[in-house]
Motif scaffolding. Structure first.
Motif, PDB file in Angstrom:
ATOM      1  N   ALA A 162       0.833  -1.208   0.000  1.00 40.88           N
ATOM      2  CA  ALA A 162       0.000   0.000   0.000  1.00 40.88           C
ATOM      3  C   ALA A 162       0.867   1.258   0.000  1.00 40.88           C
ATOM      4  O   ALA A 162       0.579   2.228  -0.712  1.00 40.88           O
ATOM      5  CB  ALA A 162      -0.932  -0.008   1.208  1.00 40.88           C
ATOM      6  N   GLY A 163       1.931   1.242   0.792  1.00 38.09           N
ATOM      7  CA  GLY A 163       2.816   2.408   0.851  1.00 38.09           C
ATOM      8  C   GLY A 163       3.498   2.677  -0.476  1.00 38.09           C
ATOM      9  O   GLY A 163       3.609   3.828  -0.905  1.00 38.09           O
ATOM     10  N   LEU A 164       3.959   1.616  -1.141  1.00 42.00           N
ATOM     11  CA  LEU A 164       4.613   1.787  -2.439  1.00 42.00           C
ATOM     12  C   LEU A 164       3.636   2.269  -3.500  1.00 42.00           C
ATOM     13  O   LEU A 164       3.984   3.090  -4.356  1.00 42.00           O
ATOM     14  CB  LEU A 164       5.262   0.474  -2.871  1.00 42.00           C
ATOM     15  N   LEU A 165       2.403   1.775  -3.457  1.00 40.95           N
ATOM     16  CA  LEU A 165       1.400   2.247  -4.413  1.00 40.95           C
ATOM     17  C   LEU A 165       1.122   3.741  -4.207  1.00 40.95           C
ATOM     18  O   LEU A 165       0.952   4.491  -5.180  1.00 40.95           O
ATOM     19  CB  LEU A 165       0.109   1.443  -4.264  1.00 40.95           C
ATOM     20  N   CYS A 166       1.090   4.169  -2.952  1.00 43.03           N
ATOM     21  CA  CYS A 166       0.909   5.606  -2.676  1.00 43.03           C
ATOM     22  C   CYS A 166       2.107   6.403  -3.182  1.00 43.03           C
ATOM     23  O   CYS A 166       1.945   7.510  -3.708  1.00 43.03           O
ATOM     24  CB  CYS A 166       0.728   5.834  -1.175  1.00 43.03           C
ATOM     25  N   LEU A 167       3.302   5.838  -3.023  1.00 42.44           N
ATOM     26  CA  LEU A 167       4.498   6.530  -3.524  1.00 42.44           C
ATOM     27  C   LEU A 167       4.463   6.625  -5.044  1.00 42.44           C
ATOM     28  O   LEU A 167       4.871   7.640  -5.616  1.00 42.44           O
ATOM     29  CB  LEU A 167       5.752   5.800  -3.057  1.00 42.44           C
ATOM     30  N   ASP A 168       3.964   5.582  -5.696  1.00 41.12           N
ATOM     31  CA  ASP A 168       3.774   5.658  -7.150  1.00 41.12           C
ATOM     32  C   ASP A 168       2.859   6.823  -7.513  1.00 41.12           C
ATOM     33  O   ASP A 168       3.106   7.555  -8.482  1.00 41.12           O
ATOM     34  CB  ASP A 168       3.162   4.351  -7.675  1.00 41.12           C
ATOM     35  N   ALA A 169       1.782   6.982  -6.726  1.00 42.50           N
ATOM     36  CA  ALA A 169       0.852   8.085  -6.969  1.00 42.50           C
ATOM     37  C   ALA A 169       1.551   9.425  -6.771  1.00 42.50           C
ATOM     38  O   ALA A 169       1.335  10.369  -7.539  1.00 42.50           O
ATOM     39  CB  ALA A 169      -0.356   7.967  -6.040  1.00 42.50           C
ATOM     40  N   ALA A 170       2.397   9.506  -5.735  1.00 44.61           N
ATOM     41  CA  ALA A 170       3.133  10.751  -5.480  1.00 44.61           C
ATOM     42  C   ALA A 170       4.052  11.093  -6.650  1.00 44.61           C
ATOM     43  O   ALA A 170       4.153  12.253  -7.062  1.00 44.61           O
ATOM     44  CB  ALA A 170       3.948  10.613  -4.192  1.00 44.61           C
ATOM     45  N   LEU A 171       4.718  10.078  -7.186  1.00 46.70           N
ATOM     46  CA  LEU A 171       5.602  10.308  -8.332  1.00 46.70           C
ATOM     47  C   LEU A 171       4.807  10.737  -9.551  1.00 46.70           C
ATOM     48  O   LEU A 171       5.253  11.592 -10.333  1.00 46.70           O
ATOM     49  CB  LEU A 171       6.404   9.042  -8.629  1.00 46.70           C
ATOM     50  N   ALA A 172       3.616  10.150  -9.730  1.00 47.03           N
ATOM     51  CA  ALA A 172       2.766  10.541 -10.853  1.00 47.03           C
ATOM     52  C   ALA A 172       2.353  12.004 -10.724  1.00 47.03           C
ATOM     53  O   ALA A 172       2.325  12.754 -11.713  1.00 47.03           O
ATOM     54  CB  ALA A 172       1.527   9.651 -10.915  1.00 47.03           C
ATOM     55  N   VAL A 173       2.055  12.427  -9.494  1.00 46.10           N
ATOM     56  CA  VAL A 173       1.696  13.828  -9.257  1.00 46.10           C
ATOM     57  C   VAL A 173       2.897  14.726  -9.558  1.00 46.10           C
ATOM     58  O   VAL A 173       2.758  15.802 -10.156  1.00 46.10           O
ATOM     59  CB  VAL A 173       1.223  14.034  -7.809  1.00 46.10           C
ATOM     60  N   GLY A 174       4.086  14.276  -9.152  1.00 48.22           N
ATOM     61  CA  GLY A 174       5.295  15.049  -9.436  1.00 48.22           C
ATOM     62  C   GLY A 174       5.523  15.219 -10.926  1.00 48.22           C
ATOM     63  O   GLY A 174       5.867  16.307 -11.395  1.00 48.22           O
ATOM     64  N   VAL A 175       5.323  14.138 -11.675  1.00 50.22           N
ATOM     65  CA  VAL A 175       5.459  14.208 -13.136  1.00 50.22           C
ATOM     66  C   VAL A 175       4.441  15.181 -13.719  1.00 50.22           C
ATOM     67  O   VAL A 175       4.751  15.968 -14.621  1.00 50.22           O
ATOM     68  CB  VAL A 175       5.282  12.806 -13.757  1.00 50.22           C
ATOM     69  N   ALA A 176       3.219  15.133 -13.186  1.00 48.53           N
ATOM     70  CA  ALA A 176       2.171  16.035 -13.671  1.00 48.53           C
ATOM     71  C   ALA A 176       2.540  17.497 -13.424  1.00 48.53           C
ATOM     72  O   ALA A 176       2.301  18.361 -14.280  1.00 48.53           O
ATOM     73  CB  ALA A 176       0.843  15.699 -12.997  1.00 48.53           C
ATOM     74  N   MET A 177       3.134  17.784 -12.259  1.00 49.43           N
ATOM     75  CA  MET A 177       3.536  19.158 -11.951  1.00 49.43           C
ATOM     76  C   MET A 177       4.615  19.640 -12.918  1.00 49.43           C
ATOM     77  O   MET A 177       4.560  20.775 -13.423  1.00 49.43           O
ATOM     78  CB  MET A 177       4.033  19.255 -10.510  1.00 49.43           C
ATOM     79  N   ILE A 178       5.608  18.774 -13.158  1.00 50.23           N
ATOM     80  CA  ILE A 178       6.689  19.153 -14.074  1.00 50.23           C
ATOM     81  C   ILE A 178       6.135  19.371 -15.484  1.00 50.23           C
ATOM     82  O   ILE A 178       6.473  20.352 -16.166  1.00 50.23           O
ATOM     83  CB  ILE A 178       7.775  18.073 -14.088  1.00 50.23           C
ATOM     84  N   ALA A 179       5.267  18.463 -15.928  1.00 50.67           N
ATOM     85  CA  ALA A 179       4.689  18.580 -17.275  1.00 50.67           C
ATOM     86  C   ALA A 179       3.876  19.858 -17.409  1.00 50.67           C
ATOM     87  O   ALA A 179       3.975  20.571 -18.425  1.00 50.67           O
ATOM     88  CB  ALA A 179       3.818  17.356 -17.568  1.00 50.67           C
ATOM     89  N   LYS A 180       3.083  20.168 -16.381  1.00 50.14           N
ATOM     90  CA  LYS A 180       2.269  21.387 -16.410  1.00 50.14           C
ATOM     91  C   LYS A 180       3.154  22.628 -16.520  1.00 50.14           C
ATOM     92  O   LYS A 180       2.897  23.526 -17.343  1.00 50.14           O
ATOM     93  CB  LYS A 180       1.407  21.467 -15.154  1.00 50.14           C
ATOM     94  N   GLY A 181       4.207  22.657 -15.694  1.00 53.48           N
ATOM     95  CA  GLY A 181       5.095  23.815 -15.723  1.00 53.48           C
ATOM     96  C   GLY A 181       5.827  23.960 -17.039  1.00 53.48           C
ATOM     97  O   GLY A 181       5.954  25.067 -17.578  1.00 53.48           O
ATOM     98  N   MET A 182       6.315  22.841 -17.578  1.00 52.13           N
ATOM     99  CA  MET A 182       7.071  22.910 -18.829  1.00 52.13           C
ATOM    100  C   MET A 182       6.182  23.315 -20.001  1.00 52.13           C
ATOM    101  O   MET A 182       6.634  24.019 -20.909  1.00 52.13           O
ATOM    102  CB  MET A 182       7.736  21.561 -19.106  1.00 52.13           C
ATOM    103  N   LEU A 183       4.924  22.891 -19.992  1.00 50.38           N
ATOM    104  CA  LEU A 183       4.008  23.322 -21.047  1.00 50.38           C
ATOM    105  C   LEU A 183       3.839  24.837 -21.026  1.00 50.38           C
ATOM    106  O   LEU A 183       3.815  25.490 -22.083  1.00 50.38           O
ATOM    107  CB  LEU A 183       2.648  22.638 -20.878  1.00 50.38           C
ATOM    108  N   LEU A 184       3.747  25.396 -19.832  1.00 54.92           N
ATOM    109  CA  LEU A 184       3.629  26.851 -19.710  1.00 54.92           C
ATOM    110  C   LEU A 184       4.903  27.544 -20.193  1.00 54.92           C
ATOM    111  O   LEU A 184       4.842  28.599 -20.834  1.00 54.92           O
ATOM    112  CB  LEU A 184       3.334  27.227 -18.252  1.00 54.92           C
TER     113      LEU A 184
END
Length: 254
Positions: A162-184
């Motif tokens: 469960a903890g690793l799956l949550c960490l996967d989600a955290a990494l996905a959120v991190g990727v989303a933040m980077i992608a959002k910023g780079m698009l801008l």
């Protein structure tokens, strides 16, 4: 009944890779503490892309996460060589991320979304590569955690997965933040990228450290006289409680 692992038992028989990543994790945390003191003494703002907040939070978060992953990986069934490679790649990526963010903070320039100069562009892209290594290693560890591990109590296996799956989600959120910023950035909206690129930080933070909280809960339960079945039920309650907290953060209700 599975016997609890004491602190002494956890530190006995560590491999060279584990000892190294534990030590590196401690150094990254120390770096975060030092930069927090720099932030306080200098009177620097906590906000903004140039703040010493970034080396502080990166040092503390990556150091704690590296130590956590080293410990959690001990409950995952895998070969010695594979464990060494995974910990090595993950530790190197953690050091790379913290070092580059720290360097840019001392240079007085943003570390993310910054393509102003050739050098800054190389730094930003290298941070992205480091992030990709983090994602690959954690996803691999997550997949491995679902293999049979008879030496690990079911409640701990549940907590680790469960903890690793949550960490996967955290990494996905991190990727989303980077992608959002780079698009801008590519749209020519550099300042907007700095201002809004980290809008998902609360979601990123709350999902990142479940990989520590849930296994620690399972480990503490081994010191009770409860049956494994009851310990598993408590871990499920912990997972539900953590999921509820994450949902509240996502909905902005905290």
């Amino acid at each position: 009944m599975t016997r609890p692992k004491s602190i002494a038992a956890l530190t006995a028989g560590l491999s060279t890779a584990e000892r190294l990543t534990y030590a590196v994790g401690g150094l990254l945390i120390a770096s975060g503490v030092v930069h927090f003191l720099v932030l306080v003494i200098s009177g620097d703002s906590w906000d903004g892309p140039l703040s010493f907040r970034k080396p502080t939070t990166f040092g503390l978060s990556f150091g704690l996460t590296l130590i956590t992953i080293t410990w959690v990986a001990s409950y995952v069934k895998m070969g010695v060589r594979l464990r060494t490679w995974l910990l090595g790649f993950f530790g190197a990526a953690c050091v790379l991320e913290v070092a580059l963010v720290t360097m840019q903070a001392w240079r007085g320039v943003p570390s993310h979304y910054n393509l102003e100069t050739t050098f800054d562009g190389i730094v930003a892209r290298t941070l992205a590569v480091g992030g990709a290594v983090l994602v690959v290693t954690i996803v691999t560890l997550t997949i491995l955690s679902f293999r049979s591990a008879p030496d690990t109590a079911p409640s701990m296996r549940l907590a680790v997965r469960a903890g690793l799956l949550c960490l996967d989600a955290a990494l996905a959120v991190g990727v989303a933040m980077i992608a959002k910023g780079m698009l801008l950035v590519f749209e020519g909206q550099q300042q907007l990228a700095y201002a809004t690129g980290g809008s998902l930080k609360p979601e990123h933070a709350v999902t990142m450290h479940a990989v520590l909280v849930l296994p620690v809960l399972a480990w503490l339960l081994t010191f009770t006289r409860w049956s494994e079945r009851r310990r598993g039920q408590v871990v499920w309650l912990g997972i539900a409680g953590y999921a509820l907290a994450a949902v509240l953060v996502v909905l902005g209700l905290t």
